[in-house]
Design an enzyme around this catalytic site. Sequence first.
Site, PDB file in Angstrom:
ATOM      1  N   LYS A 116       0.821  -1.212   0.000  1.00 32.52           N
ATOM      2  CA  LYS A 116       0.000   0.000   0.000  1.00 32.52           C
ATOM      3  C   LYS A 116       0.853   1.260   0.000  1.00 32.52           C
ATOM      4  CE  LYS A 116      -4.147  -1.990   1.900  1.00 32.52           C
ATOM      5  NZ  LYS A 116      -4.942  -2.205   3.103  1.00 32.52           N
ATOM      6  N   LYS A 223      -7.258 -14.119  -8.818  1.00 38.72           N
ATOM      7  CA  LYS A 223      -8.535 -14.217  -8.125  1.00 38.72           C
ATOM      8  C   LYS A 223      -9.378 -12.966  -8.330  1.00 38.72           C
ATOM      9  CE  LYS A 223      -7.309 -12.504  -3.569  1.00 38.72           C
ATOM     10  NZ  LYS A 223      -7.525 -12.642  -2.154  1.00 38.72           N
ATOM     11  N   LYS A 226     -11.491  -6.508  -5.945  1.00 40.66           N
ATOM     12  CA  LYS A 226     -11.922  -5.149  -6.242  1.00 40.66           C
ATOM     13  C   LYS A 226     -10.902  -4.393  -7.075  1.00 40.66           C
ATOM     14  CE  LYS A 226     -13.762  -4.608  -2.054  1.00 40.66           C
ATOM     15  NZ  LYS A 226     -14.169  -4.120  -0.758  1.00 40.66           N
TER      16      LYS A 226
END
Length: 358
Positions: A116, A223, A226
């Site tokens: 992040k 996978k 979002k």
Amino acid sequence: MSTPNKEIVVSGIRSTGNLHLGNYFGALRKFVSIQDDYDCNFFIADLHALTTNPDPDQLHANTKSILAEYLAAGLDPEKSTIFIQSDVPEISEMYLLLNMHVGIGELMRTTSFKDKARKALGIGAPPEGESDEAFEKEIIGATTNKRVNAGLLTYPTLMAVDILIQKASKVPVGKDQLQHLELTRRFARRFNSFYGVDFFPEPTDFEFGGAPVKVPGLDGSGKMGKSEGNCIYLVDEPKVLRKKVMRAVTDEGPQAPNSPMSEPIANLFSLLELTSKPEIVTSFREAYADCSIRYGDLKKQLAEDILAITTPIRERVADILADEDYLASVVRRGAERARERASKTLSEMRHIMGIRKF
Ligand code: TRP
């Protein structure tokens, strides 16, 4: 509900968008199935969502829609404690206290933080063999308009608090969260040993048994997620959903009987296995093996079978969202219950740490 003889389960989801099939099969459906047997506490982690500085209106809208999706998918406020993280102010206070025993080094070494932080700085994937030192320099040297906020660094502290404040013993999380759970155990141990108390239990991953559920995306690899932009959302309108499925990546088809499957096709079969009847899956597998398969037919079938699952949920979401009073009563009650145990833990923790009444 707070029944003394049931094991305490805590799990949360960040309010950053609508729930997709990955959330449903990987988490939500399992949550629904354990509500009778555990003291379940499910919450929407809006404070965690703040670490990526969302638009305020968007944050509220997301929190609300995830709550509605939780309820529509079968989480039952009569059985489980369902609440919004920020409705429990004890969490924020305990976050401050627990941070006094958390090292910035261990936080900086967390995989999710590194990912992040790189995103926030716009520095992309780590170069091969890059040292932590180079990464730390990037962070410390970041200017004020490009920065890694302290909330992102202390994300694992907040998550540990969510769990420890309820004294949970079981935490259903995905693979990507196991490192956070490991830190939670470490923080619990550290607190106990620093103060010489047996206060926090060490929580473990909730093992559902069976093979882990694989929910791939529609883009051929990886996978459903979002941030990958490859999702089918529970609230997708039928037209949108069908279009997404029909556009899923495939290949040129099996060239010889019993050929191995490419990843995009294996992924479609994984989705079919989750949503269709076994005999349907078998018949498409046979068609693949003898090269008679038509991917268009497979996709049509898949879209309809997904819709059979999502349509009732989507319709309930719409009803629930329209009932503001119901939503407000659910979260009010959830917060009340969550705060009962949270306030007890917090006041004992304050006492242990030496914050005591005169
Ligand atoms: N970090 C989790 C995620 O991104 C969400 C979360 C926050 C959570 N607090 C938690 C999960 C406590 C389990 C327990 O998926």
